[in-house]
Design an enzyme around this catalytic site. Structure first.
Site, PDB file in Angstrom:
ATOM      1  N   LYS A   1      -1.597  -5.081  -7.819  1.00  0.00           N
ATOM      2  CA  LYS A   1      -1.599  -5.408  -6.385  1.00  0.00           C
ATOM      3  C   LYS A   1      -1.864  -6.907  -6.271  1.00  0.00           C
ATOM      4  CE  LYS A   1      -3.770  -3.461  -2.275  1.00  0.00           C
ATOM      5  NZ  LYS A   1      -2.626  -3.570  -1.383  1.00  0.00           N
TER       6      LYS A   1
HETATM    7  N1  PMP Z   1       2.242   0.376  -1.781  1.00  0.00           N
HETATM    8  C1  PMP Z   1       1.929  -0.910  -1.494  1.00  0.00           C
HETATM    9  C2  PMP Z   1       2.936  -1.976  -1.765  1.00  0.00           C
HETATM   10  C3  PMP Z   1       0.681  -1.229  -0.944  1.00  0.00           C
HETATM   11  O1  PMP Z   1       0.369  -2.501  -0.652  1.00  0.00           O
HETATM   12  C4  PMP Z   1      -0.231  -0.179  -0.679  1.00  0.00           C
HETATM   13  C5  PMP Z   1      -1.575  -0.492  -0.056  1.00  0.00           C
HETATM   14  N2  PMP Z   1      -2.542  -0.733  -1.026  1.00  0.00           N
HETATM   15  C6  PMP Z   1       0.124   1.141  -1.006  1.00  0.00           C
HETATM   16  C7  PMP Z   1       1.367   1.374  -1.565  1.00  0.00           C
HETATM   17  C8  PMP Z   1      -0.836   2.276  -0.812  1.00  0.00           C
HETATM   18  O2  PMP Z   1      -1.841   2.237  -1.793  1.00  0.00           O
HETATM   19  P1  PMP Z   1      -3.308   2.791  -1.513  1.00  0.00           P
HETATM   20  O3  PMP Z   1      -3.165   4.195  -1.083  1.00  0.00           O
HETATM   21  O4  PMP Z   1      -3.994   2.679  -2.821  1.00  0.00           O
HETATM   22  O5  PMP Z   1      -3.899   1.932  -0.463  1.00  0.00           O
END
Ligand code: PMP
Length: 306
Positions: free
Chosen positions: A159
């Site tokens: 991320k």
């Molecule tokens: N995909 C992307 C590109 C994101 O930025 C996020 C947000 N973190 C998610 C999916 C969802 O991930 P999470 O459930 O861990 O927040």
């Protein structure tokens, strides 16, 4: 989403007043996008604020840092302690936690100075991400002309701040065209994810979600929903999905920390059969709400109280 300041921000092991939590304008991560971050939610429960899957998020932060060759020098437990202390000091009973690992002032150029790693934790109140209307009636999605970052372009598993520009381009285009969010495809035309959320499609009572190999960030909310669905006796398949499969789905929904669980009302102006929040989406969203607010004993291990 406007920020409402809180009292303090944790920067490199020190609590500093919100207004003094500043970096130099020549901070290289600002210029070149070399940084990794997390988004974590804390929820009000009967026993006070609790952070949802704190350790899993912080582990992903350190994994993302590893991909980008950064060593912040903190363990997951150490960052967890500081996050909880931050929540206590800000007095928030629910909100959003934002850890970020980046490169500090000192060197310039696109060769990163990996010895200048900095770490910050901030927290603030954050309400509904897509808005009440989208949450209740479902969001309107469009397939973006911007492809998802490829696995050999920018590692989707990490991320990173730089990779976010890809999501932002898709999101801004979708909003300008009158939609709530964008779905992004892989170069082979498979659906990857929305700009900051994972996708689930339901057909004949079975949940389908794109696999990690289709350029997704493996969301922690995605994992939560897969676990809850399986515990409810539902079948979940991780497999490649084409855009037209979503057009003919019975139900679909998005998952993410900021967005939580939001039904999909339509994709490319084609209303889904459920036309709003379908029955399985509602069941899973209710189950998710119970878990994050500490109303389901079976998943208490996912909550860390501040
Ligand atoms: N995909 C992307 C590109 C994101 O930025 C996020 C947000 N973190 C998610 C999916 C969802 O991930 P999470 O459930 O861990 O927040």
């Amino acid at each position: 989403m406007q920020l409402t300041p809180t009292s303090t921000i944790w920067m490199d092991d020190e609590f500093v007043p919100w207004d003094e939590a500043q970096v130099h304008v020549l901070t290289p991560s600002l210029h070149y996008g070399w940084g990794v971050y997390e988004g974590i939610r804390a929820y009000a429960t009967n026993e006070g604020p609790a952070v949802f899957r704190l350790h899993d998020h912080l582990k992903r932060l350190l994994d993302s840092a590893r991909v980008y060759l950064m060593d912040p020098g903190y363990t997951v437990d150490r960052l967890a302690d500081s996050s909880l202390e931050l929540l206590r000091r800000t007095g928030l009973d629910s909100g959003y936690l934002r850890p970020i690992v980046y490169l500090g002032y000192g060197a310039m150029g696109i060769t990163p100075d990996l010895n200048s790693v900095r770490t910050t934790l901030a927290a603030w109140a954050w309400g509904s991400y897509l808005g009440e209307k989208a949450e209740q009636e479902g969001c309107r999605l469009t397939v973006s002309s911007w492809q998802r970052n490829g696995i050999n372009t920018m590692p989707p598993l990490a991320k990173s701040t730089g990779a976010c520009v890809n999501s932002s381009l898709a999101k801004v285009a979708a909003l300008r065209a009158g939609y709530d969010d964008a779905l992004m495809l892989t170069p082979t035309g498979h659906v990857a994810e929305a700009s900051a959320a994972n996708l689930f499609v339901i057909r004949d009572g079975v949940l389908h979600t794109p696999p990690v190999s289709d350029y997704i960030l493996p969301g922690i909310t995605r994992d939560t929903i897969m676990t809850l669905a399986r515990d409810l006796g539902l079948t979940v398949e991780e497999r490649s999905i084409t855009r037209s499969e979503i057009y003919v789905a019975d139900e679909a929904f998005l998952t993410g920390t900021a967005l939580e669980v939001v039904p999909v009302a339509s994709v490319d102006d084609r209303p889904l059969a459920s036309a709003g929040c379908g029955p399985l989406t509602k069941q899973l969203r209710d189950a998710f709400e119970d878990v994050v607010h500490g109303r389901d004993e079976r998943y208490r291990h996912w909550l860390t109280h501040a």
